[in-house]
Design a protein around this motif. Structure first.
Motif, PDB file in Angstrom:
ATOM      1  N   TYR A 188      -3.925 -33.328  65.146  1.00  0.00           N
ATOM      2  CA  TYR A 188      -3.738 -33.777  66.677  1.00  0.00           C
ATOM      3  C   TYR A 188      -2.984 -32.521  67.646  1.00  0.00           C
ATOM      4  N   LYS A 189      -2.820 -31.355  66.674  1.00  0.00           N
ATOM      5  CA  LYS A 189      -2.227 -29.947  67.165  1.00  0.00           C
ATOM      6  C   LYS A 189      -3.559 -29.503  67.161  1.00  0.00           C
ATOM      7  N   ALA A 190      -4.705 -29.717  66.140  1.00  0.00           N
ATOM      8  CA  ALA A 190      -6.190 -28.907  66.537  1.00  0.00           C
ATOM      9  C   ALA A 190      -6.861 -29.162  67.077  1.00  0.00           C
ATOM     10  N   HIS A 191      -6.659 -30.373  67.494  1.00  0.00           N
ATOM     11  CA  HIS A 191      -7.398 -30.926  68.677  1.00  0.00           C
ATOM     12  C   HIS A 191      -6.501 -30.830  70.405  1.00  0.00           C
ATOM     13  N   PHE A 192      -5.494 -31.191  70.420  1.00  0.00           N
ATOM     14  CA  PHE A 192      -5.155 -31.210  72.011  1.00  0.00           C
ATOM     15  C   PHE A 192      -4.631 -30.593  72.399  1.00  0.00           C
ATOM     16  N   ASP A 193      -4.362 -29.971  73.332  1.00  0.00           N
ATOM     17  CA  ASP A 193      -4.011 -29.258  73.930  1.00  0.00           C
ATOM     18  C   ASP A 193      -2.290 -29.281  74.417  1.00  0.00           C
ATOM     19  N   PHE A 194      -1.384 -29.179  73.674  1.00  0.00           N
ATOM     20  CA  PHE A 194       0.337 -29.624  74.359  1.00  0.00           C
ATOM     21  C   PHE A 194       0.716 -28.678  75.356  1.00  0.00           C
ATOM     22  N   SER A 195      -0.057 -27.517  75.901  1.00  0.00           N
ATOM     23  CA  SER A 195       0.537 -26.511  76.626  1.00  0.00           C
ATOM     24  C   SER A 195       1.492 -26.482  77.395  1.00  0.00           C
ATOM     25  N   THR A 196       0.471 -27.453  78.247  1.00  0.00           N
ATOM     26  CA  THR A 196       0.839 -27.947  79.524  1.00  0.00           C
ATOM     27  C   THR A 196       2.209 -29.540  79.715  1.00  0.00           C
ATOM     28  N   LYS A 197       2.631 -29.615  78.304  1.00  0.00           N
ATOM     29  CA  LYS A 197       3.460 -30.890  77.944  1.00  0.00           C
ATOM     30  C   LYS A 197       4.733 -31.001  77.981  1.00  0.00           C
ATOM     31  N   LYS A 198       6.046 -31.757  78.188  1.00  0.00           N
ATOM     32  CA  LYS A 198       6.768 -31.604  77.788  1.00  0.00           C
ATOM     33  C   LYS A 198       7.321 -32.816  77.343  1.00  0.00           C
ATOM     34  N   LEU A 199       7.998 -31.275  75.916  1.00  0.00           N
ATOM     35  CA  LEU A 199       8.441 -32.861  74.810  1.00  0.00           C
ATOM     36  C   LEU A 199       9.764 -33.336  75.080  1.00  0.00           C
ATOM     37  N   LYS A 200       9.691 -34.586  75.280  1.00  0.00           N
ATOM     38  CA  LYS A 200      11.248 -35.119  75.723  1.00  0.00           C
ATOM     39  C   LYS A 200      12.211 -36.095  74.831  1.00  0.00           C
ATOM     40  N   SER A 201      11.239 -36.612  72.964  1.00  0.00           N
ATOM     41  CA  SER A 201      11.740 -37.136  72.752  1.00  0.00           C
ATOM     42  C   SER A 201      11.436 -37.389  71.440  1.00  0.00           C
ATOM     43  N   VAL A 202      11.335 -36.933  70.000  1.00  0.00           N
ATOM     44  CA  VAL A 202      10.981 -37.291  68.845  1.00  0.00           C
ATOM     45  C   VAL A 202      12.149 -38.238  68.148  1.00  0.00           C
ATOM     46  N   TYR A 203      11.300 -39.102  67.843  1.00  0.00           N
ATOM     47  CA  TYR A 203      12.309 -40.895  67.412  1.00  0.00           C
ATOM     48  C   TYR A 203      11.382 -41.349  66.336  1.00  0.00           C
ATOM     49  N   PHE A 204      12.142 -41.594  64.869  1.00  0.00           N
ATOM     50  CA  PHE A 204      11.834 -41.911  63.932  1.00  0.00           C
ATOM     51  C   PHE A 204      12.495 -43.248  63.616  1.00  0.00           C
ATOM     52  N   GLY A 205      12.049 -43.865  63.821  1.00  0.00           N
ATOM     53  CA  GLY A 205      11.929 -46.084  63.317  1.00  0.00           C
ATOM     54  C   GLY A 205      10.998 -46.356  62.084  1.00  0.00           C
ATOM     55  N   GLY A 206      11.545 -47.830  62.032  1.00  0.00           N
ATOM     56  CA  GLY A 206      11.264 -48.079  61.163  1.00  0.00           C
ATOM     57  C   GLY A 206      10.404 -50.045  61.832  1.00  0.00           C
ATOM     58  N   GLY A 207      10.637 -51.031  60.258  1.00  0.00           N
ATOM     59  CA  GLY A 207      11.406 -50.291  58.709  1.00  0.00           C
ATOM     60  C   GLY A 207      12.388 -49.398  58.908  1.00  0.00           C
ATOM     61  N   THR A 208      12.633 -48.646  57.882  1.00  0.00           N
ATOM     62  CA  THR A 208      14.328 -48.165  57.685  1.00  0.00           C
ATOM     63  C   THR A 208      13.700 -46.882  58.142  1.00  0.00           C
ATOM     64  N   ALA A 209      14.101 -45.647  58.955  1.00  0.00           N
ATOM     65  CA  ALA A 209      13.871 -44.673  59.255  1.00  0.00           C
ATOM     66  C   ALA A 209      14.732 -43.891  57.788  1.00  0.00           C
ATOM     67  N   SER A 210      15.954 -43.903  57.931  1.00  0.00           N
ATOM     68  CA  SER A 210      17.125 -43.690  57.314  1.00  0.00           C
ATOM     69  C   SER A 210      16.825 -43.583  55.892  1.00  0.00           C
ATOM     70  N   LEU A 211      15.391 -44.055  55.342  1.00  0.00           N
ATOM     71  CA  LEU A 211      14.729 -43.761  53.893  1.00  0.00           C
ATOM     72  C   LEU A 211      14.057 -42.442  54.094  1.00  0.00           C
ATOM     73  N   LEU A 212      14.168 -42.427  54.651  1.00  0.00           N
ATOM     74  CA  LEU A 212      13.474 -40.736  54.788  1.00  0.00           C
ATOM     75  C   LEU A 212      14.468 -39.599  54.556  1.00  0.00           C
ATOM     76  N   GLU A 213      13.818 -38.754  53.220  1.00  0.00           N
ATOM     77  CA  GLU A 213      16.047 -37.669  52.956  1.00  0.00           C
ATOM     78  C   GLU A 213      15.676 -36.796  54.299  1.00  0.00           C
ATOM     79  N   ALA A 214      16.767 -35.953  54.463  1.00  0.00           N
ATOM     80  CA  ALA A 214      16.543 -35.748  55.824  1.00  0.00           C
ATOM     81  C   ALA A 214      16.515 -34.503  55.651  1.00  0.00           C
ATOM     82  N   GLU A 215      16.020 -33.357  54.365  1.00  0.00           N
ATOM     83  CA  GLU A 215      15.080 -32.572  54.351  1.00  0.00           C
ATOM     84  C   GLU A 215      13.640 -32.113  54.692  1.00  0.00           C
ATOM     85  N   ASP A 216      13.016 -33.695  54.986  1.00  0.00           N
ATOM     86  CA  ASP A 216      11.743 -34.061  55.549  1.00  0.00           C
ATOM     87  C   ASP A 216      11.999 -34.468  56.570  1.00  0.00           C
ATOM     88  N   VAL A 217      12.955 -34.859  57.332  1.00  0.00           N
ATOM     89  CA  VAL A 217      12.625 -35.077  58.493  1.00  0.00           C
ATOM     90  C   VAL A 217      12.676 -33.991  59.005  1.00  0.00           C
TER      91      VAL A 217
END
Length: 442
Positions: free
Chosen positions: A94-123
């Motif tokens: 997505y980074k290679a194809h989309f222009d994010f320069s005008t975007k405002k990042l409001k949320s990064v959301y890890f959901g599941g399933g069980t998102a807390s099964l992802l190692e904290a380091e990988d998050v």
């Protein structure tokens, strides 16, 4: 994949009967198209420059009987590094194809399933990459969903160190009888302990989900659940009406009546409002300054855009609705080979786009006219005058200086309201549930 077509009566329960289908995605798939076709070839002007990133972790240690969503069983966290490598490679596409320069990042959301099964380091690896790429992120909310039985104090502390500022927990109930009946493995003691721990760790927002209208549940028991979260200082409380899956047919006769369910909702809403919470969406109640950014991106009119990463993840970007492969093994193979793993994709028509504004906007209660008019060149009252007049006559919405607003009574009937605005091409199609339910991790 085509969202299942059913009869009008099966699809839409008319007021004053409450519609039991939870409207969370729109528009709906009407036919298959070539995966990935045209998604990267054009850039539509968006309704809003707000952007959310959703990371789907479809793995669980066991299936909760009430869950109707895609998931896969794992035995531990050994999947985490390789799956995260795939998530990162997908984002780089997505980074290679989309222009994010005008975007405002409001949320990064890890959901599941069980998102807390992802190692904290990988998050942390994912969060760092996203924030380094989309630099307009000063107010970004970073959420990780947690299971009360899996999250530990160390895990929560590690999440906070890497920049996670919001955690949520599927508490469901503090009543052990409810939890046993639902065959959930946590108990009241674990629910209380993990919430206390999260509050002590010091996240900006601690959120919890509760279920009401559980079979045999009384109004007093449910209100005591709500009161416990209020007294603990939990800043976001989401209330979900019980929906039984096909694995719970033995519980159908024990479900509370619609009248009791309505009373549970109304009394809990009043209790939360009296204690300083604001209902920002159906089903979310938040203390001031703790509004769920992911909810606003997804539903609040004018809606932002959302790119979702991971197996079974749903996105809406560039006026395309698309979902990833509902199988983690194939998802990773596709991503490592091609950079993405889109299974189904559909370009939203003009009718889809206009009705999406209304269908999802109703979930956050206030639907302003001006952004609609600026984007589509017509007023909501011109396009949806008949639907608005019907809902007004039922007392479910009212006109305001800026547009329309769902009434207090209408908040219980949000799904009825949303379905009133479905376009003809989407009517009688069910919401997506339980597609491609996976087997054990391989």
């Amino acid at each position: 994949m085509i969202n299942e077509l059913v009869t009008e009566r099966e699809w839409h329960h008319l007021y004053p009967e409450v519609d039991q289908e939870y409207v969370w995605e729109y528009p709906l798939f009407r036919g298959e198209s070539e995966p990935g076709k045209n998604l990267f070839e054009s850039q539509d002007t968006p309704l809003s420059n707000d952007l959310g990133l959703y990371i789907h972790v479809p793995f669980c240690l066991y299936r909760c009987p009430m869950c109707g969503f895609y998931m896969e069983i794992v035995k531990d966290r050994s999947f985490s590094k390789r799956y995260t490598d795939a998530l990162i490679k997908e984002f780089m596409t997505y980074k290679a194809h989309f222009d994010f320069s005008t975007k405002k990042l409001k949320s990064v959301y890890f959901g599941g399933g069980t998102a807390s099964l992802l190692e904290a380091e990988d998050v942390g690896r994912i969060v760092t990459l996203i924030k380094d790429t989309i630099t307009n992120n000063e107010t970004v909310e970073i959420t990780v969903e947690n299971h009360p039985n899996i999250a530990t104090k160390k895990y929560l502390e590690d999440l906070k160190k890497i920049g996670v500022n919001r955690v949520s927990f599927g508490i469901q109930s503090f009543d052990d009888a409810d939890l046993r009946l639902l065959k959930l493995k946590q108990r009241e003691e674990q629910n209380v302990k993990i919430l206390q721990t999260a509050l002590e760790v010091g996240f900006d927002t601690v959120a919890a989900d509760l279920i009401y209208s559980i079979p045999n549940q009384t109004i007093d028991v449910f209100l005591s659940n709500v009161n416990k979260l209020i007294s603990m200082g939990v800043s976001t409380i989401s209330l979900y009406s019980m929906g039984l899956s096909e694995r719970q047919e033995d519980l159908y006769d024990l479900m509370p009546s619609q009248e009791v369910e309505h009373q549970m909702f109304s009394e809990s809403m009043q209790l939360l409002l009296e204690n300083g919470y604001v209902q920002v969406a159906q089903p979310d109640f938040c203390l001031p300054n703790h509004i769920n950014h992911d909810t606003e991106i997804t539903w609040k009119a004018p809606q932002g855009e959302q790119i979702s990463l991971g197996a079974g993840a749903w996105s809406y970007y560039n006026n395309f609705l698309y979902c990833n492969t509902h199988n983690s093994k194939k998802y990773m193979e596709d991503v490592f080979n091609n950079g993405y793993s889109i299974q189904y994709i559909q370009k939203a028509t003009l009718d889809d786009q206009m009705s999406r504004y209304m269908v999802l906007g109703a979930r956050c209660f206030d639907i302003p006219d001006e952004p609609f008019k600026n984007y589509f060149g017509a007023s909501i009252f011109d396009i949806y005058g008949q639907e608005i007049r019907l809902l007004e006559s039922q007392g479910l919405i009212e006109r305001t200086k800026t547009g329309i607003s769902v009434t207090m009574n209408g908040r219980y009937y949000v799904d009825n309201i949303s379905k009133t605005f479905y376009s003809p091409a989407n009517r009688c199609r069910l919401q997506p549930y339980c597609y491609g339910v996976g087997d054990e991790w391989r």
